[in-house]
Design an enzyme around this catalytic site. Structure first.
Site, PDB file in Angstrom:
ATOM      1  N   HIS A 198      -1.482  -7.499   2.600  1.00  0.00           N
ATOM      2  CA  HIS A 198      -1.476  -8.134   3.925  1.00  0.00           C
ATOM      3  C   HIS A 198      -2.632  -7.683   4.805  1.00  0.00           C
ATOM      4  CE1 HIS A 198       0.168  -4.974   6.762  1.00  0.00           C
ATOM      5  NE2 HIS A 198       0.389  -4.393   5.596  1.00  0.00           N
ATOM      6  N   GLY A 210       0.796  -1.217   0.000  1.00  0.00           N
ATOM      7  CA  GLY A 210       0.000   0.000   0.000  1.00  0.00           C
ATOM      8  C   GLY A 210       0.830   1.268   0.000  1.00  0.00           C
ATOM      9  N   CYS A 234       3.775   6.345  24.838  1.00  0.00           N
ATOM     10  CA  CYS A 234       4.395   7.021  25.973  1.00  0.00           C
ATOM     11  C   CYS A 234       5.846   7.337  25.629  1.00  0.00           C
ATOM     12  CB  CYS A 234       4.334   6.132  27.215  1.00  0.00           C
ATOM     13  SG  CYS A 234       5.004   6.921  28.703  1.00  0.00           S
TER      14      CYS A 234
END
Length: 420
Positions: free
Chosen positions: A230, A100, A351
């Site tokens: 995929h 993609g 984080c």
């Protein structure tokens, strides 16, 4: 999206009922449940069988006219026809790519370099995948003006914003078909019609929508459409770009005249055939209704048991049938997944140095940080079972972290939700 979960060695006994690669147990008997199909999908058994046959029988160069090359060429063209049938286009309008990301780069950069305008504008959205945002950033460095349309709290754009943004300099409009994080489906047909009124080519990144909702190019009205294998049970390393006849592109890779001169490099009969076999499976959307029912059952179970301690993201009436993006109060997404040992899913935040950073998609939707930090995306697949959804729902509902939150999620007057 952050990926959570590991994978021990598998054996034939750990394969699921379709033959796809998914083990059921960790070595210490922890049940494995895969709910990260928007990140990647297991290769379907029929696809694997096609690949196994070709490894043995179609080793020749597809460009060679002799006996070794002819089976390879036949496999490539069969795969091309199957992808074309999925999208409702002519086989010669399909260009095989490595995935993609390459398809998106070829669409955006290829159109720009084919025209080389002195002034150019590309219109996209604030919630695109990096495979669109990064090519746009590159083109921006070359002087292209990039307009990023805003989204509403459900993650959808307003087609009228597109109408107002188009100018005589607009080179291309690129709007993703469905969002990978929250599942919201964009009004592609309406937006493409607006672009067509102005004579502007329209591209959509359909990596997340193929095999989940209809993706026929004439119904969508698009000129270019990107596919990632995929994401719908084909292997990684293969994708395709639909290119409407008459749309000119400059290739990214120059060399011999493969793929009608649009992508140099010897074609992989193995990968082209695999993509085609997966496309055959993706044409049948009936199994997706069962997936939708399971997704809705997970959502309804959490809503009934946890009430205002959870908030759901996305447009419920315009959403991928397999995707559930949900925030849990008072915890981070990584804490939720840590409590779900063996469940593979993704978070909507990361984080860094102790600071929770929301994904660009959640930020663009206006999700407050105190809510977005607890976001988890569950994305189901065609092989997800009733028992798996029941187990995940029960574990989410009973996990001790749900009682440690500092407040509850409350609806605000502006229609959003806040922690109290």
């Amino acid at each position: 999206m952050s990926r959570i979960g590991g994978a021990p060695p598998e054996t034939p006994a750990t394969r699921n009922r379709s033959g796809a690669s998914r083990a059921n147990c960790y070595p210490w008997d922890m049940r494995r449940i895969y709910l990260d199909h928007n990140a990647s999908t297991p290769i379907a058994a029929p696809v694997a069988r096609v690949m196994q046959d070709l490894i043995r029988d179609a080793f020749g160069n597809p460009s060679s006219p002799h006996w070794a090359g002819r089976p390879a060429r036949a496999a490539v063209e069969t795969g091309r026809r199957q992808v074309a049938e999925l999208l409702g286009c002519a086989p010669e309008e399909i260009v095989f790519t490595s995935g993609g990301s390459e398809a998106n780069n070829l669409a955006l950069k290829g159109l720009y370099f084919a025209r080389r305008p002195t002034r150019a504008q590309i219109i996209t959205t604030a919630v695109e995948h990096p495979a669109i945002t990064e090519p746009c950033r590159f083109l921006e460095s070359l002087g292209v003006r990039i307009v990023r349309l805003p989204v509403d709290p459900t993650g959808r754009i307003d087609p009228e914003d597109l109408r107002c943004a188009i100018t005589t300099d607009t080179l291309l409009v690129s709007v993703m078909h469905a969002n990978n994080e929250v599942g919201s489906v964009q009004p592609i047909a309406e937006c493409a019609a607006i672009a067509r009124e102005h004579g502007v080519p329209f591209h959509t990144d359909a990596a997340q929508s193929v095999g989940k909702i209809a993706t026929r190019v004439d119904d969508l009205g698009v000129d270019l459409l990107s596919v990632a294998g995929h994401k719908f049970q084909a292997p990684k390393g293969v994708g395709a770009l639909y290119l409407r006849t008459g749309t000119a592109l400059e290739p990214l890779i120059h060399g011999a005249g493969h793929e009608r001169g649009l992508r140099a490099g010897t074609e992989s009969a193995l990968l082209a055939a695999a993509l085609g076999a997966a496309a055959e499976l993706a044409r049948d959307l009936e199994p997706i209704e069962r997936v939708r029912e399971l997704r809705d059952r997970l959502r309804d179970s959490l809503a009934a048991a946890m009430g205002e301690r959870v908030v759901f993201h996305g447009a419920r009436d315009a959403m991928l049938p397999n995707t559930l993006s949900v925030s849990f109060a008072g915890v981070t997404g990584s804490e939720v997944l840590a409590a779900l040992d063996g469940v593979a899913a993704s978070t909507g935040s990361a984080c860094h140095s102790g600071v929770i950073e929301l994904s660009p998609v959640l930020r663009a939707m206006g999700v407050p940080p105190e809510i977005g930090q607890g976001t988890v995306r569950f994305s189901l697949g065609r092989d997800t079972t009733d028992d798996e959804i029941t187990e995940v729902a029960e574990r989410l509902i009973r996990e001790p972290w749900k009682t440690r939150h500092a407040g509850e999620l409350r609806n605000r007057p502006d229609g959003r939700t806040a922690v109290r």
